[in-house]
Design an enzyme around this catalytic site. Structure first.
Site, short mmCIF file in Angstrom:
data_model
loop_
_atom_site.label_atom_id
_atom_site.label_comp_id
_atom_site.label_asym_id
_atom_site.label_seq_id
_atom_site.Cartn_x
_atom_site.Cartn_y
_atom_site.Cartn_z
CG HIS A 1 -0.43 0.08 2.54
ND1 HIS A 1 -0.20 1.27 3.19
CD2 HIS A 1 -0.07 -0.90 3.41
CE1 HIS A 1 0.27 1.02 4.41
NE2 HIS A 1 0.37 -0.27 4.57
CG ASP B 1 -2.93 4.34 2.45
OD1 ASP B 1 -2.49 3.24 2.10
OD2 ASP B 1 -3.91 4.45 3.22
CG ASP C 1 2.31 0.79 8.09
OD1 ASP C 1 2.02 0.00 7.19
OD2 ASP C 1 1.48 1.28 8.88
CD GLU D 1 -3.32 -1.13 5.17
OE1 GLU D 1 -3.48 -2.09 5.94
OE2 GLU D 1 -2.78 -0.05 5.53
CD GLU D 2 -1.95 2.91 7.37
OE1 GLU D 2 -2.69 2.63 8.33
OE2 GLU D 2 -0.77 2.54 7.30
CG HIS E 1 0.51 4.46 12.17
ND1 HIS E 1 -0.86 4.34 12.30
CD2 HIS E 1 0.81 3.80 11.03
CE1 HIS E 1 -1.35 3.65 11.30
NE2 HIS E 1 -0.34 3.29 10.51
#
Length: 362
Positions: A68, A70, A92, A123-124, A324
Site C-alpha cells: 500500500h 498510503d 509501513d 489501506e490506512e 505511525h
C-alpha cells in the site's frame, strides 16, 4: 554475511518516502512508481482506484504482490543516520514496496513467474478502496501482502476490526441531582464493553482474544443538553464475526447510541503452502531462523485472503512497533536482507508450474 545493497535500491526507498502520501493523497507517489516501472520494462498504469499497477513476466503461475502507498499522517524528513533510513512510510509500508521491486529487478532474467505488483491506495482507512478494487478483478495463484514482518519472519494472520462511536445525550442537570450525567453514562458503557470482552474471551489471550481500546473521548454541554462521546476500537479474533459482536454491543445500554464503521473479519492463512515453504527456505539461506507471526492489527490480507483462497502471507522489512510513530525508520541492513530473501522466493521452484491469473472486467 551482510548481503549487497545498491545505492539505486536505497534511492528507490528514499524517493518514495520523500513523497507525502497520506490516505487520499497517493497520486504523486503512484505516478512515481509507474514511472519507475515503465523505465524498467514493466507494463504499468494507475488504475481507476488510484493504485499503481505493474505487470511483467510470462510464467504459467502468477504471484500478486499487494502493498500500500498510503501512510499515516505526518511528514518525517528523509535522512540516513546510523545505518537507518528515516521517513514516513519507511516501515509501513514503503519499505515492503521498495524491497519487492528491488528483488524483482535483481532476478528478472531468471523469472519463471508472472508478477503483478500493486501499490494500493487507502489501506490506512476503514474502507480500503484500493484492495477492494483489486479483490474483484484478479485471481492469482499466490499473493504476497507487503507489510512489515521483519526480514526473518512472515505474517500468517491479522485480527478483524470493529470501530464504533458511542454517544450519550442527556438533559443537563445539577451535579448534586439524582440523574446520571452523560459523561458518567459513557464511562459506564466503556466498563461494560470491557466486561463483555472478558466474558467472550473466557481466559483467552493474544491472537485468540477480543481486545478493546478507548481511542478518544469528549463531552460538552450548552446548559440544556449535555453530550458525551467515546471512540472505541475492537480487535476481533478468528471465529468472532463483526455482526455477532455488534448485536451484543447494541444490547449493553439503551441510553447509548452506537454508530459503527465498516468492519473486517479476522483472517489466518495456512503455513503449509508452497509460498510459506519458499520463504522458510529463503530466510534460512540468508542465515535467519524463520518465524511465523500473527498480528493484532488488520491489513489488506483481511480483504483479499477470504475472497481468493490461495497461498498468501505478509512480508516486509522493518519493526511494526515503529508504524505511525514520529521516529519511523528502517535499518538498511534489514532492507538488504529482505531484498535478498525476496529474490530467492521469486525464483524458488515451488512457485513455478501450471496455473495463471484471471482478470475480470468490472
Amino acid at each position: 554475511m551482510q548481503p549487497e545493497l545498491r545505492e539505486d535500491e536505497v534511492a528507490l526507498l528514499a524517493g518514495l518516502c520523500r513523497i507525502p502520501s497520506p490516505s487520499g493523497e497517493e497520486g504523486e507517489a503512484a505516478a512515481y512508481l509507474v514511472d519507475f516501472l515503465r523505465r524498467r520494462g514493466w507494463r504499468a498504469e494507475v488504475d481507476a482506484a488510484g493504485n499503481a499497477v505493474g505487470e511483467r513476466g510470462t510464467g504459467e503461475k502468477t504471484l500478486l504482490f499487494l502493498g500500500h502507498l498510503d501512510t499515516a499522517p505526518g511528514y518525517i524528513p528523509v535522512r540516513r543516520e546510523a545505518g537507518c533510513l528515516f521517513g514516513r512510510g519507511a516501515v509501513d509500508a514503503k519499505g515492503a514496496l521498495a524491497a519487492f521491486l528491488a528483488a524483482a529487478e535483481r532476478v528478472k532474467a531468471a523469472l519463471g513467474l508472472r508478477l503483478i505488483f500493486i501499490a494500493a491506495a487507502g489501506e490506512e482507512t476503514a474502507l480500503s478502496p484500493g484492495a477492494c478494487y483489486v479483490r474483484d478483478r484478479y485471481r492469482p495463484d499466490f499473493c504476497l501482502v507487503g507489510e512489515p514482518s521483519g526480514w526473518a519472519a512472515v505474517t500468517l494472520g491479522y485480527k478483524g476490526c470493529l470501530n464504533l462511536t458511542a454517544r450519550v445525550r442527556r438533559p443537563a442537570g445539577h451535579s448534586a441531582g439524582p440523574e446520571t450525567g452523560a459523561p458518567e453514562v459513557a464511562v459506564q458503557f466503556w466498563t461494560r464493553v470491557q466486561e463483555l470482552c472478558a466474558e467472550l474471551n473466557g481466559g483467552k489471550s493474544g491472537f485468540a482474544a477480543l481486545e478493546a481500546s478507548l481511542r478518544d473521548m469528549a463531552s460538552q454541554s450548552d446548559g440544556l443538553v449535555e453530550e458525551a462521546r467515546l471512540g472505541i476500537g475492537l480487535r476481533l479474533p478468528p471465529g468472532l464475526e463483526p455482526a455477532a459482536l455488534k448485536e451484543r454491543l447494541e444490547g449493553l445500554d439503551p441510553r447509548v447510541e452506537l454508530t459503527f464503521s465498516p468492519a473486517q473479519s479476522a483472517f489466518k492463512a495456512g503455513k503449509n503452502t508452497p509460498l510459506a515453504r519458499a520463504f522458510l527456505a529463503a530466510i534460512r539461506a540468508q542465515g535467519g531462523r524463520p518465524a511465523f507471526k500473527l498480528k493484532s492489527g488488520t491489513a489488506d490480507m483481511n480483504i483479499v485472503g477470504p475472497a481468493w483462497r490461495v497461498p498468501i502471507l505478509a512480508y516486509g522489512p522493518g519493526d511494526s512497533r515503529l508504524d505511525h510513530t514520529p521516529s519511523e525508520h528502517l535499518p538498511l541492513s534489514e532492507y538488504a536482507q529482505a531484498i535478498a530473501v525476496l529474490a530467492r522466493v521469486l525464483t524458488h521452484p515451488a512457485l513455478t508450474g501450471e496455473g495463471g491469473v484471471q482478470r475480470r472486467q468490472a
